[in-house]
Motif scaffolding. Sequence first.
Motif, PDB file in Angstrom:
ATOM      1  N   GLN A 153       0.557  -1.197  -0.381  1.00 15.49           N
ATOM      2  CA  GLN A 153       0.151  -0.515   0.065  1.00 15.49           C
ATOM      3  C   GLN A 153       1.229   1.234   0.306  1.00 15.49           C
ATOM      4  N   ALA A 154       0.643   2.395  -0.097  1.00 16.24           N
ATOM      5  CA  ALA A 154       0.297   3.804  -0.370  1.00 16.24           C
ATOM      6  C   ALA A 154      -0.217   4.630   0.667  1.00 16.24           C
ATOM      7  N   ALA A 155       0.239   5.537   1.331  1.00 16.90           N
ATOM      8  CA  ALA A 155      -0.225   5.900   2.175  1.00 16.90           C
ATOM      9  C   ALA A 155       0.208   7.202   2.021  1.00 16.90           C
ATOM     10  N   VAL A 156      -0.815   8.398   2.572  1.00 14.41           N
ATOM     11  CA  VAL A 156      -0.628   9.754   2.915  1.00 14.41           C
ATOM     12  C   VAL A 156      -1.372  10.104   3.615  1.00 14.41           C
ATOM     13  N   GLN A 157      -1.357  11.291   4.732  1.00 14.11           N
ATOM     14  CA  GLN A 157      -2.209  11.350   6.023  1.00 14.11           C
ATOM     15  C   GLN A 157      -2.605  12.872   5.786  1.00 14.11           C
ATOM     16  N   LEU A 158      -3.964  13.728   5.491  1.00 11.23           N
ATOM     17  CA  LEU A 158      -3.405  14.495   4.926  1.00 11.23           C
ATOM     18  C   LEU A 158      -4.617  15.508   6.480  1.00 11.23           C
ATOM     19  N   ASP A 159      -4.043  16.860   6.628  1.00 11.22           N
ATOM     20  CA  ASP A 159      -4.863  17.119   8.060  1.00 11.22           C
ATOM     21  C   ASP A 159      -5.569  18.430   8.129  1.00 11.22           C
ATOM     22  N   PRO A 160      -7.135  19.006   8.470  1.00 11.91           N
ATOM     23  CA  PRO A 160      -7.536  20.430   7.866  1.00 11.91           C
ATOM     24  C   PRO A 160      -6.580  21.448   8.123  1.00 11.91           C
ATOM     25  N   LEU A 161      -7.104  22.159   7.319  1.00  7.40           N
ATOM     26  CA  LEU A 161      -6.305  23.677   7.903  1.00  7.40           C
ATOM     27  C   LEU A 161      -7.410  24.060   8.644  1.00  7.40           C
TER      28      LEU A 161
END
Length: 161
Positions: A153-161
Amino acid sequence: MIKNEKIKASEVHVTGLQGEDLGVMATKEALALAKKLKVDLVCTSLMSSPPPCKLIGAGTAKQEILHEKQQARKQAQGPKVKELRLTANIEDHDLDTKRSQAERMLKSGDAVLLVVKITGKEGARAKELLEGLVKELSAFGKKHTGIQLSGKQAAVQLDPL
């Protein structure tokens, strides 16, 4: 929030049921008015003199207190991380759906973990897909971690602005 007889101030600034200003009056007088109208007298702040109080229906006061507690608990917990799973060869329409779901989650204050399932030699395609999504969602969230390729798998986490 302090209610009814627990208000110790000698004078209070009273606001009516519809938000009308009833002015400054003795606490006993305000309590008598509240009893006459069958409502509660609730002190909203003790920091000023005389303290501001408002007349609120009995059920409404309890609901307001409950709502304040829920909001405090929600903010103490911090953002939740919600996971969205994709595949490397996802169709355009499905990708649009996942993008709008991620956008909605970021707008509501939750972090989003985008995970792309990899089979065979799709690693480069998965990384490309995530980079595109991160770029398109940059108006709603920022990268918390870089794109991580690991095995299947490939993953990335995005946090809200």
